[in-house]
Scaffold this motif. Structure first.
Motif, short mmCIF file in Angstrom:
data_model
loop_
_atom_site.label_atom_id
_atom_site.label_comp_id
_atom_site.label_asym_id
_atom_site.label_seq_id
_atom_site.Cartn_x
_atom_site.Cartn_y
_atom_site.Cartn_z
N GLY A 132 -38.93 8.23 -27.07
CA GLY A 132 -39.47 7.53 -25.91
C GLY A 132 -39.17 8.19 -24.58
O GLY A 132 -39.41 7.59 -23.52
N THR A 133 -38.65 9.42 -24.61
CA THR A 133 -38.35 10.12 -23.35
C THR A 133 -39.60 10.84 -22.88
O THR A 133 -40.02 11.83 -23.48
N THR A 134 -40.19 10.32 -21.81
CA THR A 134 -41.44 10.90 -21.32
C THR A 134 -41.20 11.95 -20.25
O THR A 134 -42.06 12.78 -19.98
N GLY A 336 -22.90 14.33 -25.45
CA GLY A 336 -23.23 13.08 -26.13
C GLY A 336 -23.77 13.40 -27.51
O GLY A 336 -24.30 14.48 -27.74
N TRP A 337 -23.66 12.47 -28.43
CA TRP A 337 -24.02 12.76 -29.83
C TRP A 337 -25.48 12.48 -30.15
O TRP A 337 -25.93 12.75 -31.26
N THR A 338 -26.23 11.91 -29.20
CA THR A 338 -27.62 11.57 -29.50
C THR A 338 -28.51 11.75 -28.27
O THR A 338 -28.05 11.57 -27.14
N ALA A 339 -29.78 12.07 -28.52
CA ALA A 339 -30.76 12.22 -27.44
C ALA A 339 -31.38 10.87 -27.07
O ALA A 339 -32.34 10.82 -26.31
N SER A 340 -30.85 9.80 -27.62
CA SER A 340 -31.46 8.48 -27.40
C SER A 340 -31.08 7.90 -26.04
O SER A 340 -29.91 7.64 -25.75
N MET A 341 -32.10 7.64 -25.23
CA MET A 341 -31.87 6.96 -23.96
C MET A 341 -31.58 5.47 -24.18
O MET A 341 -31.04 4.80 -23.31
N ILE A 342 -31.96 4.99 -25.35
CA ILE A 342 -31.64 3.59 -25.69
C ILE A 342 -30.12 3.48 -25.85
O ILE A 342 -29.48 2.57 -25.31
N THR A 343 -29.53 4.44 -26.57
CA THR A 343 -28.07 4.46 -26.69
C THR A 343 -27.43 4.67 -25.32
O THR A 343 -26.39 4.06 -25.02
N PRO A 421 -39.91 -7.10 -37.79
CA PRO A 421 -39.26 -6.66 -39.04
C PRO A 421 -39.96 -5.47 -39.69
O PRO A 421 -39.33 -4.66 -40.35
N GLU A 422 -41.29 -5.31 -39.46
CA GLU A 422 -42.03 -4.19 -40.07
C GLU A 422 -41.50 -2.83 -39.63
O GLU A 422 -41.86 -1.82 -40.23
N THR A 423 -40.72 -2.79 -38.56
CA THR A 423 -40.21 -1.49 -38.12
C THR A 423 -39.16 -0.95 -39.09
O THR A 423 -38.78 0.21 -39.00
N ASP A 424 -38.68 -1.83 -39.99
CA ASP A 424 -37.66 -1.43 -40.97
C ASP A 424 -36.33 -1.07 -40.34
O ASP A 424 -35.54 -0.34 -40.94
N ASN A 425 -36.10 -1.55 -39.11
CA ASN A 425 -34.77 -1.38 -38.52
C ASN A 425 -34.00 -2.67 -38.80
O ASN A 425 -34.23 -3.69 -38.16
N MET A 426 -33.10 -2.60 -39.76
CA MET A 426 -32.42 -3.82 -40.20
C MET A 426 -31.37 -4.31 -39.20
O MET A 426 -30.79 -5.36 -39.37
N HIS A 427 -31.16 -3.54 -38.13
CA HIS A 427 -30.14 -3.95 -37.15
C HIS A 427 -30.69 -4.87 -36.07
O HIS A 427 -29.95 -5.47 -35.33
N ILE A 428 -32.03 -4.93 -35.98
CA ILE A 428 -32.62 -5.76 -34.94
C ILE A 428 -33.11 -7.07 -35.53
O ILE A 428 -33.86 -7.06 -36.50
N PHE A 443 -33.03 -4.83 -28.10
CA PHE A 443 -33.59 -3.48 -28.21
C PHE A 443 -32.57 -2.46 -27.69
O PHE A 443 -32.31 -1.43 -28.32
N MET A 444 -31.96 -2.77 -26.54
CA MET A 444 -30.98 -1.85 -25.97
C MET A 444 -29.79 -1.64 -26.91
O MET A 444 -29.21 -0.56 -26.98
N ALA A 445 -29.43 -2.67 -27.62
CA ALA A 445 -28.26 -2.57 -28.50
C ALA A 445 -28.56 -1.81 -29.78
O ALA A 445 -27.72 -1.05 -30.25
N ASN A 446 -29.74 -2.01 -30.34
CA ASN A 446 -29.92 -1.56 -31.72
C ASN A 446 -31.20 -0.78 -32.03
O ASN A 446 -31.42 -0.40 -33.18
N ALA A 447 -32.03 -0.54 -31.03
CA ALA A 447 -33.29 0.14 -31.34
C ALA A 447 -33.08 1.64 -31.48
O ALA A 447 -32.10 2.20 -30.98
#
Ligand code: GUN
Ligand code: ZN
Length: 468
Positions: A132-134, A336-343, A421-428, A443-447
């Motif tokens: 999602g990094t534009t 940092g260990w991830t390129a996720s801006m959500i993290t 739930p269809e996203t198959d992310n069991m943490h959300i 979303f901020m916590a677990n996406a």
């Protein structure tokens, strides 16, 4: 492109718009033409007709979102290193200076091989877009050819980006160091020409060059001076570097530049501190430095993932915001260990909780938060975290009139996300009765990339799960 459904966009550092049902029209040129909020399904056709559009238009893609999905501005990653992705999640037993020597520079050296650069950078930019990094501020390596590859790939895949060829001519192994300031400056000019030639009109181009002195320690005085001269000749050329990340680094820098009393003064002395300068980290900045940075209009990139991982410290972002410093978020791979801006948003929240605990000590929670106008000593509110990842980053990149929020006249850099739930992310965990603000918090916590369905830059679909 017309999108109908939930929309979230920042309004200010403290407030966001959570709209349950919006209608957004994007022009063929990728501009947001108009936005209508609170649109009931039965009003849809009339509203479209009022604007001369219809869901039946041949050349219009119509996207209808379900509850549990929404669009929001794409993320602006104000600081990261493309040639370090291979190290993500490794090497964190070190702190900054040893980590650079033993973990980082050996990996970056491999980018002398252009074939390696081609293979890795394609995966790197793909991963960043799909998260999602534009818009991304990328460091390359010191290699001219390898870093041109990074620019070519960002251009091809459609990411908005600042790309920098690193300048470094001392304090690293001779095998990973530029031979002289002259060589470094010559390659920098050649890199700028290459990137500017990628697009017919350089000023509106999505991919732009950025001056990238690695950090003061890596650059001799004559190199910094030469970069300052290039900066003066190119007032619109952005500049990125590191500042005050780690205590040993600060002490070492002061020893190398005894004519400057603070770290920020070093960059200022060489003409590298100005409105379009992006300073990564700033964990240990003094008040006088924050004031100097503010007076020059430069921006700060808060990189909490990296600051925790390399044990650099916890930045006092609330104080920066109160002081009026421009501020965005960065992922700083592989500090940092991830390129996720959500993290990064999640860890900016954790960082502000840690700082508020140690600076205030008593209740700094939601009840106290709303009676105050200040950020310092309180945990950052959800809309503030969203601001930092989008509009704050746009300001840091001097792109605040172009991107960062979903408003008419801006370019459509946006993401469609889902917590279903269809996203198959069991943490959300999603419940139909949740508000959009509550969904954003989860979303901020677990996406992760499973929740990023579509990614657009200037109206072009360039990433997300549904791209494949
Ligand atoms: N300071 C100088 N180079 C680097 C780098 O590659 N990563 C981080 N986190 N800090 C730096
Ligand atoms: Zn960095």
């Amino acid at each position: 492109l017309i999108i109908y459904g939930p929309l979230i966009t920042p309004l200010s550092k403290r407030d966001a718009l959570f709209s349950d049902c919006s209608l957004v029209a994007v022009s063929a040129q990728g501009l947001i033409e108009w936005v209508e909020h609170s649109v009931e399904p039965e009003q849809l056709q009339d509203l479209l007709a009022k604007h001369g559009r219809s869901t039946e238009d041949q050349d219009t893609q119509f996207v209808e979102l379900k509850w549990g999905e929404w669009i929001m501005p794409g993320f602006v990653d104000t600081h990261t290193h493309a040639p370090q992705f291979q190290n993500n999640g490794a090497g964190a037993q070190y702190e900054l200076l040893d980590w650079l020597t033993h973990v980082t520079f050996p990996e970056e050296e491999k980018y002398a091989d252009v074939e390696y650069a081609k293979k890795m950078y394609r995966r790197v930019v793909r991963a960043s877009l799909d998260l999602g990094t534009t818009m991304c501020c990328w460091y390359g390596t010191l290699h001219l050819e390898g870093t041109k590859v990074l620019a070519d790939i960002a251009h091809e895949l459609g990411q908005r980006a600042y790309i920098g060829k690193c300048n470094m001519n001392r304090e690293s192994a001779p095998t990973y160091q530029e031979a002289s300031a002259e060589d470094s400056l010559r390659d920098t000019l050649s890199f700028i020409s290459h990137v500017e030639a990628l697009s017919p009109s350089p000023s509106g181009a999505l991919v732009q060059p950025i001056l990238t002195p690695r950090f003061a320690i890596s650059c001799t005085s004559d190199l910094l001076q030469g970069l300052g001269e290039i900066a003066k000749q190119h007032p619109h050329l952005p500049i990125q570097t590191h500042i005050s990340e780690n205590s040993s680094e600060i002490a070492y820098t002061k020893g190398l530049f005894p004519h400057c009393s603070t770290y920020a003064e070093v960059y200022d002395y060489y003409g590298l501190l100005r409105e379009n300068t992006i300073l990564a980290h700033g964990v240990h900045l003094e008040q006088s430095e924050l004031d100097l940075i503010k007076s020059r209009g430069a921006g700060l990139s808060h990189c909490p993932t990296s600051n925790f991982n390399l044990r650099s410290g916890s930045a006092h972002v609330g104080e920066w915001l109160d002081n009026g410093n421009k501020c965005g978020l960065g992922t700083d791979c592989s500090g940092g260990w991830t390129a996720s801006m959500i993290t990064a948003m999640q860890l900016a929240s954790v960082c502000s909780k840690v700082v508020s605990y140690y600076t205030k000590g008593d209740d700094a929670s939601i009840t106290g938060r709303f009676s105050k106008t200040q950020f310092a000593k309180y945990q950052l509110p959800i809309p503030t975290l969203l601001w930092l990842a989008t509009m704050g980053g746009a300001e840091v990149c001097c792109l605040q009139d172009t991107i960062g929020s979903l408003e008419p006249g801006k370019q459509f850099d946006a993401i469609r996300v889902s917590v279903l739930p269809e996203t198959d992310n069991m943490h959300i965990w999603y419940d139909e009765s949740d508000s959009l603000e509550s969904m954003l918090e989860r979303f901020m916590a677990n996406a992760d990339e499973r929740n990023v369905m579509e990614v657009w830059v200037k109206g072009r679909k360039v990433g997300g799960k549904l791209l494949k």
